[in-house]
Write a protein that holds these residues in place. Structure first.
Motif, PDB file in Angstrom:
ATOM      1  N   TYR A   1      -7.579   0.715   0.611  1.00 62.71           N
ATOM      2  CA  TYR A   1      -6.536   1.742   0.533  1.00 62.71           C
ATOM      3  C   TYR A   1      -5.665   1.554  -0.709  1.00 62.71           C
ATOM      4  CZ  TYR A   1      -8.052   2.523   5.295  1.00 62.71           C
ATOM      5  OH  TYR A   1      -8.826   2.780   6.397  1.00 62.71           O
TER       6      TYR A   1
ATOM      7  N   ASP B   1      -6.673  -4.130  -0.327  1.00 60.75           N
ATOM      8  CA  ASP B   1      -7.774  -3.560   0.443  1.00 60.75           C
ATOM      9  C   ASP B   1      -8.211  -2.237  -0.173  1.00 60.75           C
ATOM     10  OD1 ASP B   1      -5.792  -1.768   1.137  1.00 60.75           O
ATOM     11  OD2 ASP B   1      -5.581  -2.476   3.201  1.00 60.75           O
TER      12      ASP B   1
ATOM     13  N   THR C   1       0.839  -1.211   0.000  1.00 62.33           N
ATOM     14  CA  THR C   1       0.000   0.000   0.000  1.00 62.33           C
ATOM     15  C   THR C   1       0.866   1.250   0.000  1.00 62.33           C
ATOM     16  OG1 THR C   1      -1.750  -1.158   1.207  1.00 62.33           O
ATOM     17  CG2 THR C   1      -1.814   1.244   1.229  1.00 62.33           C
TER      18      THR C   1
ATOM     19  N   SER D   1      -4.260  -9.906  -0.352  1.00 66.20           N
ATOM     20  CA  SER D   1      -5.520  -9.321  -0.819  1.00 66.20           C
ATOM     21  C   SER D   1      -5.453  -7.805  -0.726  1.00 66.20           C
ATOM     22  CB  SER D   1      -6.692  -9.840   0.020  1.00 66.20           C
ATOM     23  OG  SER D   1      -6.812 -11.237  -0.119  1.00 66.20           O
TER      24      SER D   1
ATOM     25  N   ILE E   1     -15.278  -5.264  -2.105  1.00 65.78           N
ATOM     26  CA  ILE E   1     -14.720  -4.142  -1.336  1.00 65.78           C
ATOM     27  C   ILE E   1     -15.521  -2.890  -1.665  1.00 65.78           C
ATOM     28  CG2 ILE E   1     -12.698  -2.695  -0.928  1.00 65.78           C
ATOM     29  CD1 ILE E   1     -10.970  -5.057  -1.751  1.00 65.78           C
TER      30      ILE E   1
END
Length: 610
Positions: free
Chosen positions: A133, A131, A101, A129, A163
């Motif tokens: 962000y 997310d 990230t 996985s 998501i």
């Protein structure tokens, strides 16, 4: 940046305590060690600490790496962050989704979307996985570049993997659409946000407006402000301040006034920060009458906000800069009358302004007033006064103030001594300047300005040996004279006829990494001319061509005078070098052609022509 000694101490401290800590605490200890010695522009500075931890059985973890990457990306050192990431990508540290990230966010903000997507795919290959962000960073990056199809694809992918986009995700798209003036899309995303139960608030809109303003997209920022009102979200003072501040920075004064009027029409009161921003910018643009009118309105209560000390000081500062001291002093009187206490900045500004127009007695009276109102002059106060008095050649008063500083517990620095030393040299009081310099050496380390001033003074008064000693001392202390200083020293030695010493200084100059310019060679040619050394002059001209030194008209006239071109003997012309077009600053003729041209005509008129 930590020094090697400090780093060594930190390393020893870490090793002596880490073994006593629980494994979970060791990473924190190493984190503190890293943070204390971070050199974000040099990623290799991190490696020794990772190696240190591994060597002593304290393997760094992803948490520590993430801390480092976050610091580097926030420091705009994305290349270095990528380098560190790749250096440690050997399975030694298990990267987690936060690691990716941080890297993806850093790359996206720099518009390096291909690399960001590579990292995104790599994240998936490793079984991690992504997310919200990760997706938000990518969507924002693509939107910022106007690649909205890519952003939409990622938004659809988020839904497919379950998501939900959040406020940050969709704000990134709004920012991109607004930046490119796609207002229909902006409204569509805002509708989509409402459908998802996400409501952008004043903070969100303000942040978006701020981003547009910083990108000089004022029209788009104003449009987004209108949409904000249209959708029932009331802008607050901060929202308007962001827009006004950026408009004023851009010099768009009328537009800023328009926003201020809109602010008042919508019932949002400007605060003192809003109006201070106006006054500072108006003073910068020398629009003092407008600034004074704004202050008058504040005092009359038309804005519903009282001026503070920064308001008054901003006006005083502007007026003092242009010598309008009568008005500046009137502002101070108004300040006192309205119960706004003058601070030290107020007095320093006024004292400096008065000294600039040689109002010594008024400045001294204000200096006395400082203590009378319970304040104490600081180093800045004394520096302003000493510098101002020196410019008035009031050296006795300036020296008295220098001594008075100690009575207030202040330690004079080089910036306090330098103006006085310079003035003494200007008045040919070199011995007194040297005495003051030696006094300076007892308490503080002299700076490069002090040395430069004294060397110029020594040369001016013909004290060549003293100038040489000072130059050697300057170099010994690690100070580097600039081109102007070296040029002056070479000029003085050349005029004296001591060409060997001038050449020695030239060698020293080149050894210190400073290339001579045409002025330096002009001085040397004049020196050789005094000695009647024509061959050496021609050698210097060849040296100039080899070093690509630009030829200027003054130097050509010096050559003309030095080589005796007015006579019939012009055989030496064949020995003159040809200068490149670049060295002639774009002229199409060579050194020979210039000399021949000048020899056939009036020099002064040709000097102007060239």
């Amino acid at each position: 940046m930590a020094t090697p000694i400090i780093k060594s101490s930190l390393s020893n401290l870490f090793l002596s305590t880490a073994s006593k800590l629980a494994p979970s605490s060791r990473s924190t200890s190493l984190s503190f060690l890293l943070l204390s010695s971070l050199q974000p522009h040099n990623p290799k500075s991190f490696y020794p600490f990772f190696a240190l931890a591994l060597k002593h059985g304290f393997p760094p973890n992803a948490q520590l790496l993430n801390l480092t990457l976050n610091y580097m990306c926030k420091s705009c050192c994305v290349d270095q962050a990528v380098s560190l990431f790749r250096e440690l990508d050997h399975g030694l540290i298990p990267f987690d989704v936060i690691t990716y990230t941080l890297l993806i966010n850093g790359l996206s903000k720099k518009g390096r979307m291909d690399e960001a997507m590579d990292s995104f795919h790599e994240l998936k290959r490793r079984g991690l996985s992504a997310d919200v962000y990760v997706y938000s960073s990518l969507i924002s990056g693509f939107s910022e570049m106007g690649l909205f199809d890519k952003a939409r694809e990622l938004l659809d992918e988020m839904s497919q993997v379950g998501i939900e986009p959040n406020l940050i995700t969709l704000s990134g798209m709004i920012n991109g659409f607004a930046k490119f003036g796609q207002w229909g899309e902006v409204r569509m995303v805002l509708d989509e946000m409402s459908g998802r139960g996400i409501s952008p608030d004043a903070v969100t809109y303000t942040s978006l407006i701020d981003g547009l303003c910083k990108g000089l997209k004022f029209k788009e920022a104003t449009k987004l402000l209108s949409i904000m009102v249209e959708r029932g979200e009331k802008p607050n003072t901060v929202t308007y301040n962001v827009l006004i501040n950026q408009l004023l920075k851009d010099g768009s004064i009328d537009e800023a006034y328009g926003v201020l009027e809109k602010m008042e029409m919508t019932g949002v009161k400007p605060d003192v920060a809003t109006l201070n921003t106006f006054i500072v910018r108006l003073c910068d643009l020398l629009k003092f009458d407008d600034a004074l009118k704004m202050l008058e309105k504040m005092l009359d209560g038309k804005y519903g906000v009282e001026p503070d000390v920064r308001t008054f000081n901003s006006l005083i500062h502007g007026l003092c800069k242009v010598g309008r001291m009568s008005q500046a002093l009137d502002i101070q009187k108004t300040m006192k009358k309205k119960g706004c206490v003058c601070n030290l900045v107020t007095y320093n500004l006024l004292i400096g302004g008065l000294l600039r127009i040689h109002k010594k007695h008024k400045a001294m009276r204000l200096f006395e007033e400082i203590t009378e109102c319970g304040l104490q002059p600081d180093s800045c106060t004394f520096s302003i006064m000493i510098n101002g008095l020196c410019k008035m050649m009031q050296i006795d008063s300036a020296e008295e103030l220098l001594n008075q500083m100690r009575e207030y517990g202040l330690k004079p620095g080089p910036f306090d001594f330098s103006p006085l030393i310079k003035t003494l040299c200007d008045l040919n009081l070199f011995d007194r300047a040297m005495d003051l310099f030696h006094e300076l050496e007892k308490s503080v380390v002299p700076d490069v300005t002090s040395f430069n001033t004294l060397i110029y003074g020594a040369l001016k008064t013909g004290k060549f040996e003293t100038a040489q000693v000072l130059l050697k001392e300057m170099l010994h202390r690690g100070f580097s004279p600039d081109l102007k200083m070296y040029s002056s020293v070479i000029s003085f030695y050349s005029r004296k006829g001591d060409i060997d010493e001038a050449r020695r200084v030239l060698g020293q100059m080149v050894a210190n990494g400073i290339s001579p310019d045409a002025a330096v060679y002009d001085s040397l040619i004049k020196g050789y001319s005094l000695l009647g050394k024509r061959e050496e002059i021609i050698q210097l001209l060849h040296e100039m061509t080899s070093k690509s030194v630009a030829l200027d008209p003054r130097l050509v006239l010096t050559v003309l005078d030095s080589l005796g071109i007015d006579g019939d003997d012009k055989g030496f012309l064949r020995d003159l070098p040809d200068f490149t077009k670049e060295a002639l600053k774009g002229k199409e003729f060579t050194c020979k052609e210039l000399v021949e041209m000048l020899s056939k005509s009036d020099r002064n008129s040709e000097f102007q022509a060239v």
